[in-house]
Design an enzyme around this catalytic site. Structure first.
Site, PDB file in Angstrom:
ATOM      1  N   GLY A 238      50.943  10.877  44.671  1.00  0.00           N
ATOM      2  CA  GLY A 238      51.020  11.172  43.251  1.00  0.00           C
ATOM      3  C   GLY A 238      50.494  10.134  42.286  1.00  0.00           C
ATOM      4  O   GLY A 238      50.389  10.415  41.090  1.00  0.00           O
ATOM      5  N   GLU A 274      52.196   8.794  50.772  1.00  0.00           N
ATOM      6  CA  GLU A 274      51.233   9.863  51.064  1.00  0.00           C
ATOM      7  C   GLU A 274      50.171   9.975  49.970  1.00  0.00           C
ATOM      8  O   GLU A 274      50.035  11.020  49.334  1.00  0.00           O
ATOM      9  CB  GLU A 274      51.973  11.200  51.165  1.00  0.00           C
ATOM     10  CG  GLU A 274      53.085  11.236  52.191  1.00  0.00           C
ATOM     11  CD  GLU A 274      53.979  12.481  52.052  1.00  0.00           C
ATOM     12  OE1 GLU A 274      53.775  13.278  51.111  1.00  0.00           O
ATOM     13  OE2 GLU A 274      54.872  12.640  52.888  1.00  0.00           O
ATOM     14  N   PRO A 275      49.417   8.927  49.704  1.00  0.00           N
ATOM     15  CA  PRO A 275      48.434   9.017  48.630  1.00  0.00           C
ATOM     16  C   PRO A 275      47.231   9.868  49.032  1.00  0.00           C
ATOM     17  O   PRO A 275      46.790   9.818  50.186  1.00  0.00           O
ATOM     18  CB  PRO A 275      48.000   7.556  48.439  1.00  0.00           C
ATOM     19  CG  PRO A 275      48.137   6.972  49.806  1.00  0.00           C
ATOM     20  CD  PRO A 275      49.340   7.635  50.423  1.00  0.00           C
ATOM     21  N   GLY A 276      46.738  10.648  48.108  1.00  0.00           N
ATOM     22  CA  GLY A 276      45.500  11.392  48.340  1.00  0.00           C
ATOM     23  C   GLY A 276      44.490  10.996  47.290  1.00  0.00           C
ATOM     24  O   GLY A 276      43.520  10.281  47.541  1.00  0.00           O
ATOM     25  N   ARG A 277      44.786  11.409  46.052  1.00  0.00           N
ATOM     26  CA  ARG A 277      43.858  11.203  44.944  1.00  0.00           C
ATOM     27  C   ARG A 277      43.514   9.728  44.741  1.00  0.00           C
ATOM     28  O   ARG A 277      42.359   9.385  44.521  1.00  0.00           O
ATOM     29  CB  ARG A 277      44.519  11.745  43.672  1.00  0.00           C
ATOM     30  CG  ARG A 277      43.595  11.873  42.498  1.00  0.00           C
ATOM     31  CD  ARG A 277      44.365  12.235  41.232  1.00  0.00           C
ATOM     32  NE  ARG A 277      45.284  13.318  41.388  1.00  0.00           N
ATOM     33  CZ  ARG A 277      45.026  14.593  41.064  1.00  0.00           C
ATOM     34  NH1 ARG A 277      43.855  14.918  40.585  1.00  0.00           N
ATOM     35  NH2 ARG A 277      45.940  15.531  41.225  1.00  0.00           N
ATOM     36  N   TYR A 317      42.762  23.575  35.894  1.00  0.00           N
ATOM     37  CA  TYR A 317      43.739  22.687  35.236  1.00  0.00           C
ATOM     38  C   TYR A 317      43.225  22.136  33.907  1.00  0.00           C
ATOM     39  O   TYR A 317      43.801  21.181  33.395  1.00  0.00           O
ATOM     40  CB  TYR A 317      44.065  21.474  36.121  1.00  0.00           C
ATOM     41  CG  TYR A 317      44.302  21.738  37.576  1.00  0.00           C
ATOM     42  CD1 TYR A 317      45.406  22.466  38.008  1.00  0.00           C
ATOM     43  CD2 TYR A 317      43.433  21.227  38.533  1.00  0.00           C
ATOM     44  CE1 TYR A 317      45.629  22.678  39.350  1.00  0.00           C
ATOM     45  CE2 TYR A 317      43.654  21.436  39.880  1.00  0.00           C
ATOM     46  CZ  TYR A 317      44.750  22.170  40.282  1.00  0.00           C
ATOM     47  OH  TYR A 317      44.967  22.371  41.616  1.00  0.00           O
ATOM     48  N   CYS A 345      29.686  34.031  37.017  1.00  0.00           N
ATOM     49  CA  CYS A 345      29.936  35.028  35.961  1.00  0.00           C
ATOM     50  C   CYS A 345      31.380  35.010  35.489  1.00  0.00           C
ATOM     51  O   CYS A 345      32.135  35.971  35.701  1.00  0.00           O
ATOM     52  CB  CYS A 345      29.548  36.402  36.478  1.00  0.00           C
ATOM     53  SG  CYS A 345      27.864  36.390  37.060  1.00  0.00           S
ATOM     54  N   GLU A 346      31.795  33.905  34.925  1.00  0.00           N
ATOM     55  CA  GLU A 346      33.131  33.778  34.345  1.00  0.00           C
ATOM     56  C   GLU A 346      33.055  32.750  33.227  1.00  0.00           C
ATOM     57  O   GLU A 346      32.416  31.713  33.395  1.00  0.00           O
ATOM     58  CB  GLU A 346      34.136  33.212  35.372  1.00  0.00           C
ATOM     59  CG  GLU A 346      34.510  34.175  36.438  1.00  0.00           C
ATOM     60  CD  GLU A 346      35.933  33.976  36.917  1.00  0.00           C
ATOM     61  OE1 GLU A 346      36.771  33.477  36.156  1.00  0.00           O
ATOM     62  OE2 GLU A 346      36.179  34.360  38.055  1.00  0.00           O
ATOM     63  N   TYR A 374      40.339  16.693  45.848  1.00  0.00           N
ATOM     64  CA  TYR A 374      40.544  18.065  45.365  1.00  0.00           C
ATOM     65  C   TYR A 374      39.250  18.656  44.810  1.00  0.00           C
ATOM     66  O   TYR A 374      39.254  19.424  43.858  1.00  0.00           O
ATOM     67  CB  TYR A 374      41.682  18.119  44.330  1.00  0.00           C
ATOM     68  CG  TYR A 374      42.955  17.489  44.856  1.00  0.00           C
ATOM     69  CD1 TYR A 374      43.666  18.101  45.879  1.00  0.00           C
ATOM     70  CD2 TYR A 374      43.415  16.260  44.366  1.00  0.00           C
ATOM     71  CE1 TYR A 374      44.815  17.517  46.394  1.00  0.00           C
ATOM     72  CE2 TYR A 374      44.562  15.671  44.877  1.00  0.00           C
ATOM     73  CZ  TYR A 374      45.247  16.304  45.892  1.00  0.00           C
ATOM     74  OH  TYR A 374      46.381  15.719  46.406  1.00  0.00           O
TER      75      TYR A 374
HETATM   76  N1  LLP Z   1      52.317  14.595  49.404  1.00  0.00           N
HETATM   77  C1  LLP Z   1      52.633  15.866  49.083  1.00  0.00           C
HETATM   78  C2  LLP Z   1      53.838  16.473  49.674  1.00  0.00           C
HETATM   79  C3  LLP Z   1      51.821  16.582  48.174  1.00  0.00           C
HETATM   80  O1  LLP Z   1      52.145  17.837  47.851  1.00  0.00           O
HETATM   81  C4  LLP Z   1      50.685  15.967  47.608  1.00  0.00           C
HETATM   82  C5  LLP Z   1      49.829  16.687  46.673  1.00  0.00           C
HETATM   83  C6  LLP Z   1      50.381  14.646  48.001  1.00  0.00           C
HETATM   84  C7  LLP Z   1      51.231  13.992  48.886  1.00  0.00           C
HETATM   85  C8  LLP Z   1      49.192  13.911  47.485  1.00  0.00           C
HETATM   86  O2  LLP Z   1      49.255  13.713  46.120  1.00  0.00           O
HETATM   87  P1  LLP Z   1      48.185  12.777  45.391  1.00  0.00           P
HETATM   88  O3  LLP Z   1      48.419  11.355  45.863  1.00  0.00           O
HETATM   89  O4  LLP Z   1      46.828  13.228  45.748  1.00  0.00           O
HETATM   90  O5  LLP Z   1      48.476  12.952  43.962  1.00  0.00           O
HETATM   91  N2  LLP Z   1      44.718  20.266  43.363  1.00  0.00           N
HETATM   92  C9  LLP Z   1      45.405  19.437  42.384  1.00  0.00           C
HETATM   93  C10 LLP Z   1      46.362  18.461  43.056  1.00  0.00           C
HETATM   94  C11 LLP Z   1      47.418  19.115  43.908  1.00  0.00           C
HETATM   95  C12 LLP Z   1      48.307  18.132  44.593  1.00  0.00           C
HETATM   96  C13 LLP Z   1      49.202  18.781  45.562  1.00  0.00           C
HETATM   97  N3  LLP Z   1      50.020  17.901  46.323  1.00  0.00           N
HETATM   98  C14 LLP Z   1      44.363  18.719  41.544  1.00  0.00           C
HETATM   99  O6  LLP Z   1      43.167  18.934  41.755  1.00  0.00           O
HETATM  100  O7  LLP Z   1      44.703  17.982  40.640  1.00  0.00           O
END
Ligand code: LLP
Length: 422
Positions: A238, A274-277, A317, A345-346, A374
Site C-alpha cells: 500500500g 507485500e509491496p507492489g506499486r 480511477y 470507442c469510449e 497495475y
Molecule cells: N497486498 C494485498 C492483500 C493487496 O490487496 C494489494 C493490492 C497489495 C498487497 C499491494 O498493494 P500496493 O503495494 O501495490 O499498493 N489496480 C489498482 C490497485 C489495486 C491494489 C489491490 N491490492 C491501481 O491501479 O491503483
C-alpha cells in the site's frame, strides 16, 4: 528515483533509447527498467528490520522477467490466485517465500499452494478457514495461517482501492477476530502462525498505516494471551508513489519502515510486507505513438496508438500519469493543451484531460510514466486490440519479455461451435 532520463535529447531507459526500441518492436509497448526495480526493492527491504520478508505483490506486475529480477534479490511473492502462484514459482521464487492473499481462494488454489509448501495463507473468512483445513487434511498437511484483520481505518486513498474500513469485503471484522482464531485453534490441519492487515493501495500519508499497525500490534498481545502462537506480522502493501513526478514528495520508505519497526518492536515477530506499486510503478513506462493530432470543437486531441485496453488506470480511477515526449522538448518549445486519448470507442478512453504539454505532431512518440504497476497486468484485448508487449531493460541490454500478440493469434482464441459451422 528511477532510471528513465533524457540523453542527447532522447528519453532512455537506463542505456537504451526508447525510440530505438520503438523502431524495433513497434508501438505501443511497456518498458521496465531492471535497475529501478532493483533499487526500489533494496530501498524498501533495507528500511525494514533484519530478517523481514518482502513479498512482492504479483498483481502489480506479474511478468516472469520482473518476478525473476526481484526473486534474484531475495524477494518473496504475495499471490492472489493459482495463476499468480504458478508465475511466482516459474520465476524461481521458492514456495517458502510465498504468501497467499485474497478474499476467495478456491479449494483447487489452496491445494496447489499446499503442494508448493507456501509460507502462509492469509485467510479472510471462517469459510475459507474450514475449506483450507479440509484441503490440508486430504493432503495430510498442516497449513500455516494468519487471518487478515479488517482494522476499520480510513486509508484516505481512492475509494476503489481502499480496503481497510468495515464496509468492504476484505478481512475478518474486528469484532470476530478472537472467535476466528479460537475456531482455527480447534482444527487439526491448520497452524496459526500470524496476523495480517492490508488497508488499501496508493496511500501517501503514514497516518492510516500507523493507525492500522498500532491496532494490529495491540491485538497481537490479546491473541497471545488467548494462547495463540503469533510469530509473524504481515503488514500488507500500500505504500504510495509520486505520480506527479515534479511536485509530489514521495512517501519516504525509510520513515515508513522505521514506523513499522517501532510499532512492532518488542513483539518478537517476523515482519512480512507485500509491496507492489512501490517497487514497480516508477520502474515502467508505456510508450505510444501519436496517430493523429485532432482539432475538436473546443479541444485538441492527441490520439495515441495505446488505449484504455493497455492502461486502464485513468479510465477506472481517474488516475493521473505524467506524459512526456520521447524526443525532449527544448525550453523554448511551443506548448499546447491536449486531451490525450486512445483510439477506443469510449469517452473514458482517455489518459489525460486538458494537459499542458510541449506541442506534438503526428508520428511523435510519448511515454506515459509510472506505468510499471497495475499497467500491463490490467490490460485487455478490448476492441480486439492485442495488449501492448513488454520490454525489460538492463543497462545497455534489452529484451522482449512478453511479445506482441498478432491479430491472428487473438482470433485463434475464439471457437465457432459445430452448429454454426458452414
Ligand atoms: N497486498 C494485498 C492483500 C493487496 O490487496 C494489494 C493490492 C497489495 C498487497 C499491494 O498493494 P500496493 O503495494 O501495490 O499498493 N489496480 C489498482 C490497485 C489495486 C491494489 C489491490 N491490492 C491501481 O491501479 O491503483
Amino acid at each position: 528515483m528511477n532510471h528513465f532520463s533524457y540523453r542527447n535529447g532522447r528519453l532512455h531507459a537506463e542505456d537504451v533509447g526508447l525510440s530505438d526500441v520503438a523502431a524495433s518492436v513497434g508501438t505501443p509497448f511497456y518498458c521496465y527498467s531492471a535497475a529501478t526495480l532493483e533499487r526500489h526493492y533494496r530501498v524498501f527491504a533495507g528500511a525494514l528490520p533484519e530478517g523481514s520478508l518482502v513479498a512482492f505483490s504479483v498483481k502489480a506486475n506479474g511478468n516472469l522477467a520482473v518476478l525473476r529480477t526481484l526473486g534474484n534479490l531475495g524477494a518473496g511473492a504475495d499471490v492472489v490466485s493459482g495463476g499468480e502462484l504458478k508465475k511466482a514459482l516459474a520465476a524461481g521464487i521458492p514456495g517458502g517465500k510465498i504468501v497467499f492473499s485474497g478474499v476467495g481462494k478456491t479449494t483447487a488454489e489452496m491445494t496447489a499452494a499446499l503442494a508448493a509448501g507456501i509460507y502462509q495463507f492469509n485467510l479472510e473468512s471462517e469459510a475459507e478457514l474450514l475449506a483450507l483445513d479440509a484441503a490440508a487434511r486430504s493432503l495430510g498437511q498442516r497449513a500455516p495461517i494468519a487471518f487478515r484483520i479488517n482494522p476499520d481505518v480510513d486509508a484516505r486513498t481512492h475509494a476503489k482501492i481502499s480496503t481497510g474500513h468495515a464496509e468492504t469485503k476484505f478481512g475478518i471484522p474486528w469484532s470476530r477476530v478472537r472467535e476466528a482464531y479460537g475456531l482455527a485453534a480447534t482444527l487439526k490441519n491448520v497452524e496459526i502462525v500470524g496476523v495480517d492487515v492490508h488497508i488499501g493501495s496508493q496511500i501517501t500519508s503514514l497516518e492510516p498505516f500507523e493507525e492500522a499497525f498500532q491496532r494490529l500490534a495491540d491485538f497481537v498481545g490479546v491473541l497471545r494471551r488467548d494462547g495463540h502462537a503469533i510469530a509473524r506480522i504481515d503488514l500488507g502493501g500500500g505504500l504510495g508513489v509520486p505520480y506527479h513526478i515534479d511536485n509530489t514528495p514521495p512517501p519516504d520508505p525509510a520513515v515508513y519502515g522505521a514506523m513499522a519497526a517501532k510499532l512492532t518492536k518488542g513483539l518478537n515477530a517476523r515482519l512480512i510486507l507485500e509491496p507492489g506499486r512501490f517497487i514497480a510503478a516508477n520502474a515502467g513506462v508505456l510508450v505510444a505513438r501519436v496517430i493523429y493530432v485532432k482539432k475538436g470543437e473546443r479541444k485538441q486531441f492527441l490520439i495515441l496508438d495505446a488505449g484504455m485496453n493497455d492502461l486502464v488506470r485513468p479510465a477506472l480511477y481517474d488516475a493521473h500519469h505524467d506524459i512526456v515526449p520521447v524526443e525532449e522538448a527544448g525550453p523554448h518549445a511551443l506548448r499546447a493543451r491536449y486531451d490525450v486519448v486512445g483510439p477506443i470507442c469510449e469517452t473514458s478512453d482517455i489518459f489525460a484531460a486538458d494537459r499542458d504539454m510541449a506541442r506534438l505532431k503526428d508520428g511523435d512518440l510519448v511515454a506515459i510514466l509510472t506505468a510499471g504497476a497495475y499497467g500491463a497486468v490490467m490490460s485487455s484485448a478490448y476492441n480486439a486490440r492485442p495488449p501492448a508487449p513488454e520490454i525489460l531493460v538492463k543497462g545497455a541490454q534489452w529484451a522482449v519479455v512478453r511479445p506482441r500478440m498478432d491479430d491472428d493469434a487473438l482470433l485463434a482464441t475464439d471457437r465457432i461451435p459445430n452448429w454454426l459451422a458452414v
